[in-house]
Write a protein that holds these residues in place. Sequence first.
Motif, PDB file in Angstrom:
ATOM      1  N   CYS A 108      -2.654   3.717  -4.223  1.00 53.41           N
ATOM      2  CA  CYS A 108      -1.665   2.910  -3.394  1.00 53.41           C
ATOM      3  C   CYS A 108      -1.136   1.843  -4.478  1.00 53.41           C
ATOM      4  CB  CYS A 108      -1.938   2.510  -2.251  1.00 53.41           C
ATOM      5  SG  CYS A 108      -3.239   0.978  -2.550  1.00 53.41           S
ATOM      6  N   HIS A 154       0.869  -1.390   0.104  1.00 50.26           N
ATOM      7  CA  HIS A 154       0.087   0.025  -0.024  1.00 50.26           C
ATOM      8  C   HIS A 154       0.888   1.282  -0.045  1.00 50.26           C
ATOM      9  CE1 HIS A 154      -3.617  -2.651   0.532  1.00 50.26           C
ATOM     10  NE2 HIS A 154      -2.814  -3.172   1.207  1.00 50.26           N
ATOM     11  N   ASN A 184      -1.439  -1.514  -4.475  1.00 50.10           N
ATOM     12  CA  ASN A 184      -2.565  -2.540  -4.806  1.00 50.10           C
ATOM     13  C   ASN A 184      -3.419  -1.868  -5.499  1.00 50.10           C
ATOM     14  OD1 ASN A 184      -3.824  -5.131  -4.221  1.00 50.10           O
ATOM     15  ND2 ASN A 184      -5.265  -3.645  -2.991  1.00 50.10           N
ATOM     16  N   CYS A 210      -8.485   2.064  -2.974  1.00 51.67           N
ATOM     17  CA  CYS A 210      -8.100   0.600  -2.422  1.00 51.67           C
ATOM     18  C   CYS A 210      -8.811   0.184  -1.117  1.00 51.67           C
ATOM     19  CB  CYS A 210      -6.622   0.519  -2.004  1.00 51.67           C
ATOM     20  SG  CYS A 210      -6.011  -0.740  -1.261  1.00 51.67           S
ATOM     21  N   CYS A 217      -7.787  -0.116   1.514  1.00 54.09           N
ATOM     22  CA  CYS A 217      -7.149   0.272   2.653  1.00 54.09           C
ATOM     23  C   CYS A 217      -7.795   1.683   2.738  1.00 54.09           C
ATOM     24  CB  CYS A 217      -5.865   0.387   2.504  1.00 54.09           C
ATOM     25  SG  CYS A 217      -5.061   1.452   1.190  1.00 54.09           S
TER      26      CYS A 217
HETATM   27 ZN   LIG Z   1      -4.239   0.147  -0.441  1.00 56.64          ZN
END
Ligand SMILES: [Zn+2]
Length: 424
Positions: A280, A263, A282, A273, A275
């Motif tokens: 990020c 991330h 990912n 994402c 998150c």
């Molecule tokens: Zn992320």
Amino acid sequence: MAGIRMAEPTGVRDGFARGGGSGELRQSNLTAILRYLRDHGPSSRHDTARGCGLGVSTMTDLVGDLRSRRLVVELDPIRRPGAGRPTRPIALDGEPWAVMGVHVEVDRIHVKGTTVGGTDLWQETATASFTDHHDGAEVLARLVVDQLAHVGEGLQLVAVEIAVPGYVTPDGMAVTSRALGWDGAGVGKAVRAALSDAGLPDVSVGLSSDFHLAGLYAARAQLSDASSTVVAYFGGVTEMGSALVVNGEIFRGAGGGAGDLAHLHVQADGAECWCGRHGCLNSVVRVQELLAHAGLRTPEEAAELVVTDPEGAVKLLADGAAAGDEAVCRALDRAGTALGRAVDDVLGSVNPHAVILGGYVGHLASYLMPALDRQLRARVHEGPYAGTRILVTEEEAPPVTEGAVLAARDACLYDPLGLTTPLR
Ligand SMILES: [Zn+2]
């Protein structure tokens, strides 16, 4: 208590007390021997003593203790030409002691049982819906106790390691996981209590993030000298996860969240994402993003496919790239660039000996590498980074359960006095 060190692989001090010391010093000396044998395989007493910084008489006493606990075994004598008396190498034993690795997913758990010595005992996948219950920790604790039926006659369970898709508090007791809907779930306490009710109050219970354990396994499996190396791991089924492994151990950081390389920010904007960040790593390289960018599926179809058929989703990309589909190759080149930016920053921040690309990242690595190499070009010409190895693993899925087994076996090697008893 100056000079006493806990669980260090080398440099353990000798001679504080006759015959290998007592209490913490004895424990750390016993652990030093067990770690040495784990990392080097069967070894002579002489090499083991030297590797652990122990004297000969101390070594004799400690090995005697470990043999009585069936943690170390003496092998058949080896006679070397011109070396006088034949020597008997020692090796890890651990066969009477069982451990369990548990990988928790949203709707099931994967379990693997082995001995501390590493012999496979059983393997099972059990369905469970943690999100349907208000107390997922209790559900998990019951599932762990159900597994006790597999621990065979004459074996004693000494350690359980549980891999969770989320964060674990630094005391190793509670779990916060978006995937499971857990916010500080008291998994450690619940599992300990359930094992205690089942007559096993002394079993070690450990909790770790799933990708930390996958990274631990990958580092130990890929590097012959894992105990003296720094490794960064990237992997995943369709979403990327990561870990840092330092000297063969998970590097957890201050609050248990270190190694969250998947991330890292690689793009100023980008898709959101799970998150909560935009752009990020990912969010740029997860499989659903690649499918949509390659024009193989609409974003909605891609989001569905990675859930219903994750392997098929990755195969679509690999097949497209292998057939030379331009849009697929462009999407993977873009992903390789993003991954390269992140890896470049990781090389600069921790200067690892190796970067391991596993899971779907490993499967697609040959199409990601050209762009990744371009991003690293400036870095790897500098001396400190020139020796960095980029390793690709062929693993089917992130080796989370396998990592949990390793951590559970380690728990016994790091606490032989607390978790085992002399058997003879
Ligand atoms: Zn992320």
